[in-house]
Design a protein around this motif. Structure first.
Motif, PDB file in Angstrom:
ATOM      1  N   GLY A 247      -0.515   5.363  13.137  1.00 16.34           N
ATOM      2  CA  GLY A 247      -0.647   3.898  13.139  1.00 16.34           C
ATOM      3  C   GLY A 247      -0.707   3.248  11.767  1.00 16.34           C
ATOM      4  N   CYS A 248      -0.483   4.007  10.692  1.00 16.73           N
ATOM      5  CA  CYS A 248      -0.642   3.417   9.350  1.00 16.73           C
ATOM      6  C   CYS A 248       0.289   2.210   9.162  1.00 16.73           C
ATOM      7  CB  CYS A 248      -0.369   4.458   8.276  1.00 16.73           C
ATOM      8  SG  CYS A 248      -0.712   3.798   6.639  1.00 16.73           S
ATOM      9  N   LYS A 249      -0.292   1.087   8.697  1.00 14.43           N
ATOM     10  CA  LYS A 249       0.472  -0.149   8.476  1.00 14.43           C
ATOM     11  C   LYS A 249       0.718  -0.386   6.974  1.00 14.43           C
ATOM     12  CE  LYS A 249       0.224  -1.068  12.952  1.00 14.43           C
ATOM     13  NZ  LYS A 249      -0.634  -0.010  13.446  1.00 14.43           N
TER      14      LYS A 249
ATOM     15  N   VAL B  67       0.850  -1.197   0.000  1.00 13.17           N
ATOM     16  CA  VAL B  67       0.000   0.000   0.000  1.00 13.17           C
ATOM     17  C   VAL B  67       0.886   1.247   0.000  1.00 13.17           C
ATOM     18  CG1 VAL B  67      -1.598   1.307   1.474  1.00 13.17           C
ATOM     19  CG2 VAL B  67      -1.984  -1.147   1.074  1.00 13.17           C
ATOM     20  N   HIS B  68       1.952   1.190   0.795  1.00 12.81           N
ATOM     21  CA  HIS B  68       2.900   2.303   0.933  1.00 12.81           C
ATOM     22  C   HIS B  68       3.555   2.642  -0.413  1.00 12.81           C
ATOM     23  CE1 HIS B  68       5.822   4.652   3.291  1.00 12.81           C
ATOM     24  NE2 HIS B  68       6.794   4.033   2.649  1.00 12.81           N
ATOM     25  N   ASP B  69       3.901   1.589  -1.199  1.00 12.53           N
ATOM     26  CA  ASP B  69       4.586   1.800  -2.489  1.00 12.53           C
ATOM     27  C   ASP B  69       3.829   2.768  -3.386  1.00 12.53           C
ATOM     28  OD1 ASP B  69       6.639   0.042  -1.987  1.00 12.53           O
ATOM     29  OD2 ASP B  69       5.636  -1.676  -2.933  1.00 12.53           O
ATOM     30  N   ASN B  70       2.507   2.715  -3.338  1.00  9.87           N
ATOM     31  CA  ASN B  70       1.697   3.514  -4.271  1.00  9.87           C
ATOM     32  C   ASN B  70       0.875   4.595  -3.582  1.00  9.87           C
ATOM     33  OD1 ASN B  70       2.261   2.057  -6.798  1.00  9.87           O
ATOM     34  ND2 ASN B  70       1.428   0.326  -5.656  1.00  9.87           N
ATOM     35  N   CYS B  71       1.202   4.891  -2.329  1.00  5.05           N
ATOM     36  CA  CYS B  71       0.394   5.845  -1.567  1.00  5.05           C
ATOM     37  C   CYS B  71       0.674   7.286  -2.014  1.00  5.05           C
ATOM     38  CB  CYS B  71       0.723   5.701  -0.075  1.00  5.05           C
ATOM     39  SG  CYS B  71      -0.250   6.838   0.930  1.00  5.05           S
ATOM     40  N   PRO B  72      -0.367   8.092  -2.215  1.00  3.39           N
ATOM     41  CA  PRO B  72      -0.136   9.492  -2.591  1.00  3.39           C
ATOM     42  C   PRO B  72       0.511  10.313  -1.476  1.00  3.39           C
ATOM     43  CG  PRO B  72      -2.491   9.051  -2.291  1.00  3.39           C
ATOM     44  CD  PRO B  72      -1.790   7.740  -2.199  1.00  3.39           C
ATOM     45  N   ARG B  73       0.522   9.775  -0.232  1.00  5.39           N
ATOM     46  CA  ARG B  73       1.163  10.513   0.869  1.00  5.39           C
ATOM     47  C   ARG B  73       2.647  10.152   1.019  1.00  5.39           C
ATOM     48  NH1 ARG B  73      -3.193  12.215   4.997  1.00  5.39           N
ATOM     49  NH2 ARG B  73      -5.122  11.552   4.007  1.00  5.39           N
ATOM     50  N   LEU B  74       3.163   9.305   0.122  1.00  4.93           N
ATOM     51  CA  LEU B  74       4.548   8.827   0.240  1.00  4.93           C
ATOM     52  C   LEU B  74       5.567   9.972   0.219  1.00  4.93           C
ATOM     53  CD1 LEU B  74       6.438   6.370   0.412  1.00  4.93           C
ATOM     54  CD2 LEU B  74       6.276   6.144  -2.077  1.00  4.93           C
ATOM     55  N   LYS B  75       5.268  10.996  -0.564  1.00  2.00           N
ATOM     56  CA  LYS B  75       6.214  12.142  -0.627  1.00  2.00           C
ATOM     57  C   LYS B  75       6.381  12.768   0.756  1.00  2.00           C
ATOM     58  CE  LYS B  75       2.676  15.346  -2.465  1.00  2.00           C
ATOM     59  NZ  LYS B  75       1.556  14.413  -2.696  1.00  2.00           N
TER      60      LYS B  75
ATOM     61  N   TYR C 297      -0.669  15.062   5.180  1.00  2.00           N
ATOM     62  CA  TYR C 297       0.622  14.473   5.531  1.00  2.00           C
ATOM     63  C   TYR C 297       0.478  12.964   5.805  1.00  2.00           C
ATOM     64  CZ  TYR C 297       3.084  18.978   5.958  1.00  2.00           C
ATOM     65  OH  TYR C 297       3.683  20.187   5.709  1.00  2.00           O
ATOM     66  N   CYS C 298       1.615  12.303   5.884  1.00  2.00           N
ATOM     67  CA  CYS C 298       1.666  10.846   6.093  1.00  2.00           C
ATOM     68  C   CYS C 298       1.019  10.452   7.431  1.00  2.00           C
ATOM     69  CB  CYS C 298       3.122  10.410   6.079  1.00  2.00           C
ATOM     70  SG  CYS C 298       3.349   8.702   6.547  1.00  2.00           S
ATOM     71  N   LEU C 299       0.325   9.304   7.450  1.00  2.00           N
ATOM     72  CA  LEU C 299      -0.418   8.859   8.640  1.00  2.00           C
ATOM     73  C   LEU C 299       0.347   7.822   9.471  1.00  2.00           C
ATOM     74  CD1 LEU C 299      -3.931   8.557   6.914  1.00  2.00           C
ATOM     75  CD2 LEU C 299      -3.039  10.478   8.255  1.00  2.00           C
ATOM     76  N   TYR C 300       1.640   7.685   9.216  1.00  2.00           N
ATOM     77  CA  TYR C 300       2.418   6.657   9.918  1.00  2.00           C
ATOM     78  C   TYR C 300       2.365   6.824  11.440  1.00  2.00           C
ATOM     79  CZ  TYR C 300       6.158   3.429  11.022  1.00  2.00           C
ATOM     80  OH  TYR C 300       6.859   2.380  11.543  1.00  2.00           O
TER      81      TYR C 300
HETATM   82 FE1  SF4 Z   1       0.793   6.315   2.979  1.00  2.00          FE
HETATM   83 FE2  SF4 Z   1       2.260   7.163   5.053  1.00  2.00          FE
HETATM   84 FE3  SF4 Z   1       0.673   5.043   5.272  1.00  2.00          FE
HETATM   85 FE4  SF4 Z   1       2.884   4.891   3.783  1.00  2.00          FE
HETATM   86  S1  SF4 Z   1       2.822   5.170   6.025  1.00  2.00           S
HETATM   87  S2  SF4 Z   1       0.878   4.101   3.279  1.00  2.00           S
HETATM   88  S3  SF4 Z   1       2.958   6.973   2.958  1.00  2.00           S
HETATM   89  S4  SF4 Z   1       0.022   7.165   4.915  1.00  2.00           S
END
Ligand code: SF4
Ligand code: F3S
Length: 315
Positions: A268-270, A234-242, A262-265
């Motif tokens: 808790g983003c997995k 999911v991370h590979d193609n996430c628009p928030r990766l930048k 901004y990124c949701l890591y």
């Molecule tokens: Fe997207 Fe950030 Fe989650 Fe990666 S960690 S999938 S960049 S929100």
């Protein structure tokens, strides 16, 4: 573009039109399905042919320990009416939620489909409770374990729709009192095409059916998932990766950073540890969790209830 085999006005085209699917919608759908399968637009006519062939594959759809959310996801899709297409493409000879028959008539339909010399594809939704000989889940007096033991080995192929059928799902969360597990594990490692997700994207289901009809069983990873749908994280193609790459994180759902996308890591983003095509193949072609502002909770990974939690804290 002309439809090919079996799509004359008297055939599938007419049936689809009766179900509210126009030729234009249908070809758009075929092009999207081809793209989801990693094929170019040139493959769209083959998708159309597979979906409209005269001899429709018989499908036995079993419901085990689950919430029926995977069926709902397929049935509640909007344009281009995946439910109408699917129900027109396959001969759904047994589906406990959708079939009109009940009781002995339903059991007879199951018996006929499973013993037909034409063969059948089995689709399973739900995990298999295996504790105490499977006594914790029964349909028509048989345990769910007995049902899959009897039916899956006879099927030409078995597709597990959703995380429960693939790996056990919420039923398998600790302490898992019914010892629920996915179909493959319950049957000692039998090969199943696993389409995990809670729910899975209906396009992945259609793509798996089309792949089976056109090219056979797709190549699977060690978790039984087709690489064509689950080959990238999911991370590979996430628009928030930048933002991840610039260490720009949202630290609360109401923060200015969250509003900026901004990124949701930190919430808790997995996504970095989850393999699925959600960013590329949005639900109803509209949206997916991270774009809607919610962290990915890893719903397509084995044992995600235990292994991906706590959901709202970073690892
Ligand atoms: Fe997207 Fe950030 Fe989650 Fe990666 S960690 S999938 S960049 S929100
Ligand atoms: Fe599930 Fe994560 Fe996709 S929670 S739906 S795999 S974004």
């Amino acid at each position: 573009m002309r439809f090919s085999v079996g799509l004359g006005k008297d055939g599938a085209e007419k049936r689809l039109e009766q179900n509210g699917v126009s030729r234009r919608d249908f070809m758009k759908f075929c092009a999207t399905t081809a793209a989801v399968m990693g094929m170019g637009p040139a493959f769209a006519p083959q998708v159309a042919e597979a979906l409209t062939q005269k001899r429709r594959p018989s499908v036995v759809y079993l419901h085990l320990a689950e919430c029926t959310g995977c069926s709902e996801a397929v049935l509640r899709t909007v344009s281009p009416y995946i439910d109408a297409l699917i129900l027109d493409t396959i001969s759904l000879d047994y589906h406990e939620t959708l079939m009109a028959a009940a009781g002995h008539a339903a059991e007879e339909a199951l018996h006929e489909a499973v013993n037909s010399p034409e063969g059948f594809v089995c689709v399973v939704e739900g995990g298999v409770p295996t504790a105490d000989h499977g006594v914790y889940g029964k349909v028509a007096g048989k345990s769910m374990l007995e049902i899959v033991e009897e039916i899956v080995p006879k099927a030409a192929a078995t597709i597990c729709i959703g995380t429960c059928a693939s790996y056990g799902g919420v039923q398998a969360a600790a302490p898992n009192p019914t010892k629920a597990m996915g179909v493959s594990k319950a049957l000692g490692g039998v090969t199943t095409v696993n389409l995990p997700g809670c729910p899975p994207n209906p396009y992945n289901f259609v793509g798996a059916v089309v792949h089976y009809l056109t090219k056979g069983v797709p190549e699977l990873d060690s978790g039984g998932r087709p690489y064509i749908f689950y080959g990238e994280s999911v991370h590979d193609n996430c628009p928030r990766l930048k933002h991840f790459n610039r260490d720009e994180y949202a630290t609360s759902f109401t923060s200015e950073e969250a509003r900026k996308g901004y990124c949701l890591y930190e919430l808790g983003c997995k996504g970095p540890d989850t393999y699925n095509n959600c960013p590329k193949v949005k639900f109803n072609q509209t949206n997916w969790p991270v774009e809607a502002g919610h962290p990915c909770i890893g719903c397509s990974e084995p044992n995600f209830w235990d292994e991906m939690s706590p959901f709202y804290k970073p690892w």
